[in-house]
Design a protein around this motif. Structure first.
Motif, PDB file in Angstrom:
ATOM      1  N   GLU A 196      60.673  -3.710  37.863  1.00 36.70           N
ATOM      2  CA  GLU A 196      61.310  -2.491  38.111  1.00 36.70           C
ATOM      3  C   GLU A 196      60.691  -1.830  39.265  1.00 36.70           C
ATOM      4  O   GLU A 196      59.748  -1.923  39.870  1.00 36.70           O
ATOM      5  N   VAL A 197      61.947  -1.398  40.031  1.00 38.85           N
ATOM      6  CA  VAL A 197      61.568  -0.695  41.346  1.00 38.85           C
ATOM      7  C   VAL A 197      60.715   0.475  41.263  1.00 38.85           C
ATOM      8  O   VAL A 197      60.799   1.335  40.361  1.00 38.85           O
ATOM      9  N   PHE A 198      59.730   0.470  42.235  1.00 40.94           N
ATOM     10  CA  PHE A 198      58.723   1.494  42.281  1.00 40.94           C
ATOM     11  C   PHE A 198      57.585   1.540  41.251  1.00 40.94           C
ATOM     12  O   PHE A 198      56.777   2.356  40.791  1.00 40.94           O
ATOM     13  N   SER A 199      57.585   0.428  40.272  1.00 43.31           N
ATOM     14  CA  SER A 199      56.382   0.176  39.249  1.00 43.31           C
ATOM     15  C   SER A 199      55.340  -0.439  40.266  1.00 43.31           C
ATOM     16  O   SER A 199      55.619  -0.730  41.464  1.00 43.31           O
ATOM     17  N   GLU A 200      54.071  -0.241  39.653  1.00 42.58           N
ATOM     18  CA  GLU A 200      53.117  -0.842  40.505  1.00 42.58           C
ATOM     19  C   GLU A 200      53.268  -2.232  40.983  1.00 42.58           C
ATOM     20  O   GLU A 200      52.864  -2.775  41.842  1.00 42.58           O
ATOM     21  N   HIS A 201      53.936  -3.034  39.750  1.00 44.87           N
ATOM     22  CA  HIS A 201      54.167  -4.524  40.129  1.00 44.87           C
ATOM     23  C   HIS A 201      54.936  -4.587  41.570  1.00 44.87           C
ATOM     24  O   HIS A 201      54.927  -5.359  42.412  1.00 44.87           O
ATOM     25  N   TYR A 202      56.066  -3.726  41.534  1.00 42.99           N
ATOM     26  CA  TYR A 202      56.661  -3.740  42.813  1.00 42.99           C
ATOM     27  C   TYR A 202      56.051  -3.339  44.154  1.00 42.99           C
ATOM     28  O   TYR A 202      56.245  -3.887  45.006  1.00 42.99           O
ATOM     29  N   TRP A 203      55.108  -2.304  43.935  1.00 38.15           N
ATOM     30  CA  TRP A 203      54.383  -2.033  45.315  1.00 38.15           C
ATOM     31  C   TRP A 203      53.520  -3.176  45.561  1.00 38.15           C
ATOM     32  O   TRP A 203      53.279  -3.270  46.792  1.00 38.15           O
ATOM     33  N   GLN A 204      52.925  -3.851  44.766  1.00 41.79           N
ATOM     34  CA  GLN A 204      52.215  -4.934  44.969  1.00 41.79           C
ATOM     35  C   GLN A 204      52.711  -5.910  45.753  1.00 41.79           C
ATOM     36  O   GLN A 204      52.409  -6.525  46.734  1.00 41.79           O
ATOM     37  N   ILE A 205      54.095  -6.214  45.200  1.00 40.29           N
ATOM     38  CA  ILE A 205      54.869  -7.346  45.916  1.00 40.29           C
ATOM     39  C   ILE A 205      55.423  -6.729  47.400  1.00 40.29           C
ATOM     40  O   ILE A 205      55.269  -7.328  48.433  1.00 40.29           O
ATOM     41  N   LEU A 206      55.610  -5.598  47.569  1.00 40.97           N
ATOM     42  CA  LEU A 206      55.979  -4.982  48.758  1.00 40.97           C
ATOM     43  C   LEU A 206      54.912  -5.010  49.798  1.00 40.97           C
ATOM     44  O   LEU A 206      54.750  -5.556  51.027  1.00 40.97           O
ATOM     45  N   ASP A 207      53.491  -4.820  49.038  1.00 40.54           N
ATOM     46  CA  ASP A 207      52.308  -5.064  49.894  1.00 40.54           C
ATOM     47  C   ASP A 207      51.963  -6.270  50.476  1.00 40.54           C
ATOM     48  O   ASP A 207      51.849  -6.669  51.683  1.00 40.54           O
ATOM     49  N   SER A 208      52.323  -7.113  49.655  1.00 36.30           N
ATOM     50  CA  SER A 208      52.130  -8.607  49.918  1.00 36.30           C
ATOM     51  C   SER A 208      53.140  -9.211  50.939  1.00 36.30           C
ATOM     52  O   SER A 208      52.610  -9.822  52.161  1.00 36.30           O
ATOM     53  N   PHE A 209      54.328  -8.822  50.773  1.00 35.43           N
ATOM     54  CA  PHE A 209      55.125  -9.285  51.785  1.00 35.43           C
ATOM     55  C   PHE A 209      55.307  -8.721  53.334  1.00 35.43           C
ATOM     56  O   PHE A 209      55.550  -9.163  54.277  1.00 35.43           O
ATOM     57  N   ILE A 484      63.190 -16.558  55.912  1.00 33.19           N
ATOM     58  CA  ILE A 484      62.193 -17.203  56.706  1.00 33.19           C
ATOM     59  C   ILE A 484      61.009 -17.401  55.843  1.00 33.19           C
ATOM     60  O   ILE A 484      60.192 -18.021  56.303  1.00 33.19           O
ATOM     61  N   VAL A 485      60.907 -16.514  54.668  1.00 35.62           N
ATOM     62  CA  VAL A 485      59.689 -16.769  53.824  1.00 35.62           C
ATOM     63  C   VAL A 485      60.424 -16.833  52.528  1.00 35.62           C
ATOM     64  O   VAL A 485      61.561 -16.505  52.068  1.00 35.62           O
ATOM     65  N   TYR A 486      59.588 -17.584  51.682  1.00 28.60           N
ATOM     66  CA  TYR A 486      59.755 -18.010  50.309  1.00 28.60           C
ATOM     67  C   TYR A 486      59.009 -17.168  49.336  1.00 28.60           C
ATOM     68  O   TYR A 486      58.088 -16.826  49.518  1.00 28.60           O
ATOM     69  N   PRO A 487      59.647 -16.833  47.993  1.00 31.15           N
ATOM     70  CA  PRO A 487      58.811 -16.059  47.306  1.00 31.15           C
ATOM     71  C   PRO A 487      57.964 -16.773  46.328  1.00 31.15           C
ATOM     72  O   PRO A 487      58.444 -17.678  45.627  1.00 31.15           O
ATOM     73  N   GLY A 488      56.393 -16.777  46.557  1.00 33.16           N
ATOM     74  CA  GLY A 488      55.800 -17.733  45.649  1.00 33.16           C
ATOM     75  C   GLY A 488      55.178 -16.967  44.590  1.00 33.16           C
ATOM     76  O   GLY A 488      55.628 -15.735  44.110  1.00 33.16           O
ATOM     77  N   LYS A 489      54.254 -17.859  43.841  1.00 32.35           N
ATOM     78  CA  LYS A 489      53.342 -17.490  42.713  1.00 32.35           C
ATOM     79  C   LYS A 489      52.680 -16.093  43.073  1.00 32.35           C
ATOM     80  O   LYS A 489      52.318 -15.713  44.117  1.00 32.35           O
ATOM     81  N   ASP A 490      52.327 -15.276  41.835  1.00 27.85           N
ATOM     82  CA  ASP A 490      51.458 -14.062  42.072  1.00 27.85           C
ATOM     83  C   ASP A 490      51.958 -13.224  43.314  1.00 27.85           C
ATOM     84  O   ASP A 490      51.182 -12.565  43.877  1.00 27.85           O
ATOM     85  N   TYR A 491      53.246 -12.912  43.502  1.00 29.62           N
ATOM     86  CA  TYR A 491      53.936 -12.117  44.372  1.00 29.62           C
ATOM     87  C   TYR A 491      53.410 -12.518  45.861  1.00 29.62           C
ATOM     88  O   TYR A 491      53.672 -11.947  46.788  1.00 29.62           O
ATOM     89  N   ALA A 492      53.065 -13.675  46.067  1.00 32.82           N
ATOM     90  CA  ALA A 492      52.718 -14.210  47.596  1.00 32.82           C
ATOM     91  C   ALA A 492      53.811 -14.920  48.328  1.00 32.82           C
ATOM     92  O   ALA A 492      54.099 -15.903  47.706  1.00 32.82           O
ATOM     93  N   PRO A 493      54.174 -14.538  49.435  1.00 33.46           N
ATOM     94  CA  PRO A 493      55.012 -15.188  50.130  1.00 33.46           C
ATOM     95  C   PRO A 493      54.688 -16.299  50.542  1.00 33.46           C
ATOM     96  O   PRO A 493      53.495 -16.548  50.932  1.00 33.46           O
ATOM     97  N   LEU A 494      55.511 -17.396  50.688  1.00 36.89           N
ATOM     98  CA  LEU A 494      55.161 -18.708  51.250  1.00 36.89           C
ATOM     99  C   LEU A 494      55.839 -18.859  52.514  1.00 36.89           C
ATOM    100  O   LEU A 494      56.980 -18.561  52.836  1.00 36.89           O
ATOM    101  N   SER A 495      55.203 -19.327  53.432  1.00 40.43           N
ATOM    102  CA  SER A 495      55.876 -19.704  54.961  1.00 40.43           C
ATOM    103  C   SER A 495      56.567 -20.676  54.850  1.00 40.43           C
ATOM    104  O   SER A 495      56.693 -21.551  54.136  1.00 40.43           O
ATOM    105  N   SER A 496      57.516 -20.645  55.952  1.00 43.18           N
ATOM    106  CA  SER A 496      58.305 -21.916  56.322  1.00 43.18           C
ATOM    107  C   SER A 496      57.916 -22.539  57.711  1.00 43.18           C
ATOM    108  O   SER A 496      57.380 -21.916  58.455  1.00 43.18           O
TER     109      SER A 496
END
Length: 563
Positions: A196-209, A484-496
């Motif tokens: 959900e947009v603006f859920s804590e999970h969403y903010w965690q993903i934004l922070d990571s990316f 140029i990045v891939y969405p990884g597990k645990d909200y972590a982006p993977l590089s290319s």
């Protein structure tokens, strides 16, 4: 028979083709710079190789914390368009090396296939002098199969050691001055991770990316969805709402809730993002309509602007008169003053849309006084007629801008730039990606823009896609254009591989700037051209990776001499 050797970071290791080994195992670096290379491995088919044999890999002697990742293969149904030149590696659909996957502690050579590990590190700030690096491959004594069976190591499979020598020049890599933005698509992250947009999970993903963008992708400017960006959206369609600003409307009066924008600003500052660019104020390709903006009206959420409201509607002007001054005040309070923000009118207008672009601009230009307004475009007339004072020019249309000495010029490329000029498609050699650093140095480019940091939609955002399976936005853009990045597990982006090479290009630019400080611009210019019979330009440059590697080493040699 097993085969192991080192290759440089510019080599693309396809499963069916033997890559070029590293030509020079004596390399140079600056303190704080990145260095990368690849460990290539292969098992001969129809030989005595045991396809179950695993090898652990370790690196010793490096002047920095070593990171090992697996260079994974991803599918491409559309590697290139019909409009292309001869400077592509291959153009047939297939599997292409790109995603950098976590290394799980071992490799297992597959008979008949070439594979590689991508090994890199940032040189320690206090490193200096010579370092001997050793890559050790040690066969495991036993390997356990999925059914629990133990497989013994075969006789004759020995430990393999590969060596490199690094000379660290006693000078620090300068801070990147090039402004870099690659458009951040927040809606694609919400869609991919089903949050959900603006859920804590969403903010965690934004922070990571956002953190990855700043610390791993060379970005120091970020596209900010004050409202859902009107980019790559079909007429009448819409993208997942990621509007940061809460809006309440009572008649013609608007009030604003800035809490999400302030949190966004805090994430950016924490990550190291120094500049923000606001979502475009009008729709793409013509500026005919307003972006999707939602507000609370009489207690109900309502889409108050969008495809149903024209760009010149007086109601939008009334909104902007209240919104823009308040927005600028909040950004200033958060540390993003007028010198640290950019505004856009509409993306990629052409000459046929000039009149409509001017009408849209007239709606807001007085409210943006003192701010930098920039847009991506190809036609010099927009600048010559002072329609766009800060152009972001397509690389294949940049010559008239350069010939007229346009100050503070930005450059971009995307799907359309596939002939002669640099780009980062899967199907192109990595040298065609990295050369941008040298070209941007040579032509005093202030900023680099790309539309696809993480666009995980089909063309026009009709549907969300899985970027591990669909890399061309449903046969719309050559693979490598949209993200140029891939969405990884645990909200972590993977590089290319393309991201790593691009960042090395940014560092090339920084090294050249340091050498210029120690010598002169003419000196650096001569170094870049010392073995060329022509002048470098955006449509003429060496495709051979050796040129780039030699320029970096020559640059560091001269820095060492002139310290």
């Amino acid at each position: 028979m097993y085969e192991f050797f080192l290759a440089d970071s510019l080599e693309k290791v396809f499963a069916d083709t033997r890559p070029r080994p590293m030509l020079d195992c004596e390399i140079k670096s600056l303190q704080g710079a990145r260095f990368a290379f690849q460990l290539v491995y292969h098992a001969q088919p129809f030989s005595d190789c045991d396809w179950m044999q695993r090898f652990t890999v370790s690196v010793s002697g490096a002047p920095g914390k070593v990171r090992i990742r697996e260079l994974g293969l991803v599918p491409s149904d559309l590697p290139a368009l019909d409009q292309r030149d001869c400077g592509y590696l291959r153009t047939a659909p297939g599997l292409y090396p790109d995603v950098l996957l976590p290394y799980d502690g071992y490799i297992r050579p597959i008979p008949g296939q070439w594979r590689s590990l991508f090994i890199d590190f940032v040189v320690d700030a206090d490193a200096r002098g010579l370092y001997d690096l050793t890559v050790t491959l040690e066969p495991e004594a036993t390997s356990r199969l999925g059914n629990g069976q133990l497989v013994q190591r075969r006789a004759g499979v020995d430990v393999c050691k590969l060596n490199l020598c690094m000379d660290v020049v006693t000078a620090k890599l300068p801070k990147q001055t090039l402004l870099v933005t690659q458009w951040f698509h927040a809606d694609c992250l919400a869609n991919y991770y089903h949050c959900e947009v603006f859920s804590e999970h969403y903010w965690q993903i934004l922070d990571s990316f956002i953190t990855f963008a700043a610390q791993e992708a060379g970005m120091n400017m970020l596209l900010t969805p004050i409202f859902t960006p009107p980019l790559d959206t079909r007429s009448g369609g819409e993208r997942t709402t990621v509007q940061l600003v809460g809006i309440n409307r009572e008649g013609d009066r608007y009030t604003f809730d800035w809490k999400h924008l302030r949190r966004w600003c805090a994430l950016c500052k924490k990550a190291g993002i120094e500049h923000l660019e606001m979502a475009h104020l009008f729709t793409q390709w013509g500026a005919l309509f307003t972006p999707k903006i939602v507000a609370t009206v009489d207690g109900m959420e309502e889409k108050i602007f969008g495809w149903h409201v024209s760009a010149t509607d007086p109601r939008y002007r009334t909104f902007l008169e209240q919104f823009i001054p308040s927005l600028r005040t909040v950004l200033e309070q958060e540390g993003f003053g007028s010198d640290r923000i950019r505004f856009h009118i509409s993306d990629e207008p052409n000459l046929d849309q000039l009149s409509d672009y001017l009408k849209a601009k007239a709606q807001v230009v007085d409210l943006l006084d003192g701010c930098i307004v920039m847009d991506a475009l190809s036609n010099f007339e927009f600048y010559a007629d002072k329609v766009v004072e800060h152009p972001v020019c397509a690389s294949d249309h940049i010559k008239p801008f350069l010939d007229n000495n346009v100050a503070n010029l930005w450059v971009y490329y995307c799907v359309a730039q596939g002939v002669k000029v640099p780009n980062r498609f899967f199907s192109m050699p990595s040298s065609r990606n990295r050369i941008m650093g040298i070209l941007m140095y040579l032509y005093n480019i202030e900023g680099f823009l790309h539309w696809g940091y993480n666009f995980y939609n089909s063309q026009y955002s009709v549907e969300a896609i899985d970027p591990y399976r669909v890399t061309d936005c449903r046969l719309a853009f050559p693979s490598g254009d949209a993200f140029i990045v891939y969405p990884g597990k645990d909200y972590a982006p993977l590089s290319s591989l393309r991201n790593e090479v691009q960042v090395h290009g940014f560092e090339d630019m920084q090294c050249l700037m340091l050498l210029e400080e120690l010598t002169s611009r003419d000196f650096v210019d001569a170094l870049l051209h010392e073995h060329l019979s022509y002048r470098l330009s955006f449509d003429r440059y060496p495709l051979d990776a050796c040129y780039l590697l030699q320029v970096r080493n020559r640059c560091l040699e001269e820095i060492k001499k002139h310290l």
